[in-house]
Design a protein around this motif. Structure first.
Motif, PDB file in Angstrom:
ATOM      1  N   ARG A  11       0.825  -1.212   0.000  1.00 16.22           N
ATOM      2  CA  ARG A  11       0.000   0.000   0.000  1.00 16.22           C
ATOM      3  C   ARG A  11       0.859   1.262   0.000  1.00 16.22           C
ATOM      4  N   SER A  12       1.944   1.254   0.757  1.00 18.04           N
ATOM      5  CA  SER A  12       2.804   2.443   0.793  1.00 18.04           C
ATOM      6  C   SER A  12       3.540   2.627  -0.532  1.00 18.04           C
ATOM      7  N   LYS A  13       3.915   1.536  -1.163  1.00 21.42           N
ATOM      8  CA  LYS A  13       4.549   1.616  -2.498  1.00 21.42           C
ATOM      9  C   LYS A  13       3.556   2.183  -3.502  1.00 21.42           C
ATOM     10  N   ASN A  14       2.310   1.707  -3.454  1.00 25.42           N
ATOM     11  CA  ASN A  14       1.281   2.220  -4.364  1.00 25.42           C
ATOM     12  C   ASN A  14       1.043   3.713  -4.144  1.00 25.42           C
ATOM     13  N   LEU A  15       1.044   4.131  -2.892  1.00 27.88           N
ATOM     14  CA  LEU A  15       0.845   5.545  -2.587  1.00 27.88           C
ATOM     15  C   LEU A  15       2.016   6.377  -3.121  1.00 27.88           C
ATOM     16  N   ALA A  16       3.223   5.863  -2.998  1.00 28.98           N
ATOM     17  CA  ALA A  16       4.395   6.569  -3.529  1.00 28.98           C
ATOM     18  C   ALA A  16       4.282   6.732  -5.042  1.00 28.98           C
ATOM     19  N   VAL A  17       3.856   5.690  -5.730  1.00 33.94           N
ATOM     20  CA  VAL A  17       3.666   5.764  -7.180  1.00 33.94           C
ATOM     21  C   VAL A  17       2.619   6.831  -7.509  1.00 33.94           C
ATOM     22  N   GLU A  18       1.533   6.850  -6.747  1.00 35.46           N
ATOM     23  CA  GLU A  18       0.479   7.837  -6.966  1.00 35.46           C
ATOM     24  C   GLU A  18       0.999   9.259  -6.749  1.00 35.46           C
ATOM     25  N   MET A  19       1.873   9.446  -5.766  1.00 35.73           N
ATOM     26  CA  MET A  19       2.457  10.775  -5.515  1.00 35.73           C
ATOM     27  C   MET A  19       3.299  11.221  -6.711  1.00 35.73           C
ATOM     28  N   ILE A  35       7.596  16.086  -1.289  1.00 41.17           N
ATOM     29  CA  ILE A  35       6.484  15.150  -1.109  1.00 41.17           C
ATOM     30  C   ILE A  35       6.802  13.784  -1.717  1.00 41.17           C
ATOM     31  N   THR A  36       7.492  13.762  -2.849  1.00 39.97           N
ATOM     32  CA  THR A  36       7.827  12.466  -3.441  1.00 39.97           C
ATOM     33  C   THR A  36       8.923  11.759  -2.630  1.00 39.97           C
ATOM     34  N   ARG A  37       9.867  12.514  -2.077  1.00 35.71           N
ATOM     35  CA  ARG A  37      10.902  11.880  -1.249  1.00 35.71           C
ATOM     36  C   ARG A  37      10.299  11.293   0.022  1.00 35.71           C
ATOM     37  N   ALA A  38       9.370  12.017   0.633  1.00 31.55           N
ATOM     38  CA  ALA A  38       8.706  11.488   1.828  1.00 31.55           C
ATOM     39  C   ALA A  38       7.910  10.230   1.479  1.00 31.55           C
ATOM     40  N   ALA A  39       7.207  10.282   0.349  1.00 33.46           N
ATOM     41  CA  ALA A  39       6.376   9.144  -0.063  1.00 33.46           C
ATOM     42  C   ALA A  39       7.222   7.907  -0.331  1.00 33.46           C
ATOM     43  N   VAL A  40       8.322   8.059  -1.043  1.00 35.11           N
ATOM     44  CA  VAL A  40       9.154   6.903  -1.388  1.00 35.11           C
ATOM     45  C   VAL A  40       9.930   6.399  -0.168  1.00 35.11           C
ATOM     46  N   VAL A  42       8.725   5.821   2.762  1.00 41.59           N
ATOM     47  CA  VAL A  42       7.920   4.875   3.551  1.00 41.59           C
ATOM     48  C   VAL A  42       8.174   3.434   3.112  1.00 41.59           C
ATOM     49  N   PRO A  43       7.893   3.056   1.856  1.00 42.14           N
ATOM     50  CA  PRO A  43       8.151   1.660   1.475  1.00 42.14           C
ATOM     51  C   PRO A  43       9.639   1.313   1.479  1.00 42.14           C
ATOM     52  N   SER A  44      10.491   2.292   1.200  1.00 47.32           N
ATOM     53  CA  SER A  44      11.939   2.025   1.194  1.00 47.32           C
ATOM     54  C   SER A  44      12.436   1.636   2.578  1.00 47.32           C
ATOM     55  N   ASN A  45      11.979   2.340   3.597  1.00 44.17           N
ATOM     56  CA  ASN A  45      12.409   2.009   4.956  1.00 44.17           C
ATOM     57  C   ASN A  45      11.767   0.734   5.483  1.00 44.17           C
ATOM     58  N   ILE A  46      10.557   0.438   5.030  1.00 43.51           N
ATOM     59  CA  ILE A  46       9.955  -0.855   5.368  1.00 43.51           C
ATOM     60  C   ILE A  46      10.820  -1.968   4.783  1.00 43.51           C
ATOM     61  N   ALA A  47      11.177  -1.830   3.513  1.00 45.09           N
ATOM     62  CA  ALA A  47      12.006  -2.844   2.846  1.00 45.09           C
ATOM     63  C   ALA A  47      13.346  -2.996   3.554  1.00 45.09           C
ATOM     64  N   GLU A  48      13.999  -1.871   3.822  1.00 43.54           N
ATOM     65  CA  GLU A  48      15.308  -1.953   4.474  1.00 43.54           C
ATOM     66  C   GLU A  48      15.202  -2.585   5.855  1.00 43.54           C
ATOM     67  N   GLY A  49      14.203  -2.201   6.603  1.00 42.75           N
ATOM     68  CA  GLY A  49      14.031  -2.767   7.944  1.00 42.75           C
ATOM     69  C   GLY A  49      13.778  -4.256   7.925  1.00 42.75           C
ATOM     70  N   MET A  50      12.927  -4.693   7.016  1.00 44.36           N
ATOM     71  CA  MET A  50      12.577  -6.116   6.980  1.00 44.36           C
ATOM     72  C   MET A  50      13.744  -6.980   6.516  1.00 44.36           C
ATOM     73  N   GLU A  51      14.732  -6.379   5.881  1.00 39.13           N
ATOM     74  CA  GLU A  51      15.917  -7.117   5.454  1.00 39.13           C
ATOM     75  C   GLU A  51      17.002  -7.144   6.536  1.00 39.13           C
ATOM     76  N   ARG A  52      16.796  -6.400   7.603  1.00 43.95           N
ATOM     77  CA  ARG A  52      17.755  -6.401   8.706  1.00 43.95           C
ATOM     78  C   ARG A  52      17.576  -7.655   9.549  1.00 43.95           C
ATOM     79  N   ARG A  53      18.653  -8.048  10.239  1.00 45.02           N
ATOM     80  CA  ARG A  53      18.622  -9.276  11.022  1.00 45.02           C
ATOM     81  C   ARG A  53      17.959  -9.102  12.381  1.00 45.02           C
ATOM     82  N   GLY A  54      18.410  -8.110  13.113  1.00 45.34           N
ATOM     83  CA  GLY A  54      17.931  -7.959  14.484  1.00 45.34           C
ATOM     84  C   GLY A  54      16.591  -7.261  14.593  1.00 45.34           C
ATOM     85  N   ARG A  55      15.860  -7.607  15.657  1.00 39.05           N
ATOM     86  CA  ARG A  55      14.556  -6.996  15.901  1.00 39.05           C
ATOM     87  C   ARG A  55      14.665  -5.486  16.104  1.00 39.05           C
TER      88      ARG A  55
END
Length: 113
Positions: A11-19, A35-40, A42-55
């Motif tokens: 959903r955040s990726k879709n919103l970034a595309v819409e922005m 506004i486009t940097r803020a939008a992109v 969100v999904p970028s930091n989700i992706a980076e976080g989920m690829e990290r090892r530690g909680r």
């Protein structure tokens, strides 16, 4: 789990595309960039976080994504008030950022516990 499977990422990726599409012709380059940097962010930091090892690292990047979501919401409020977006569209996207923030809070809590 692959981050691409997370509904909050999708959903955040879709919103970034819409922005990007909505502001492609905006002549206010500073606003468009912000506004486009803020939008992109969100999904970028989700992706980076989920690829990290530690909680802790995962939760930190998801918190950054949540903060970027608040930044985006602020810019959408401003865009609506200054006429860069139709009020209804701005309100729809503002609602989406609120929902994304709730989803991120839930994911942060799940990862942290």
């Amino acid at each position: 789990m692959d981050f691409e499977k997370l509904l909050v990422w999708q959903r955040s990726k879709n919103l970034a595309v819409e922005m990007y599409l909505a502001f492609a012709d905006c002549r206010d380059f500073g606003f468009r960039s912000q506004i486009t940097r803020a939008a992109v962010s969100v999904p970028s930091n989700i992706a980076e976080g989920m690829e990290r090892r530690g909680r802790r690292e995962k939760a930190w990047f998801l918190s950054v994504a949540k903060a970027s979501c608040a930044e985006l919401r602020t810019q959408l409020i401003i865009a609506g008030e200054i006429g860069y977006l139709p009020t209804e569209l701005a309100n729809d996207w503002i609602s989406e950022t609120r929902e994304l923030s709730r989803m991120l809070a839930g994911l942060i809590n799940k990862i942290s516990n």
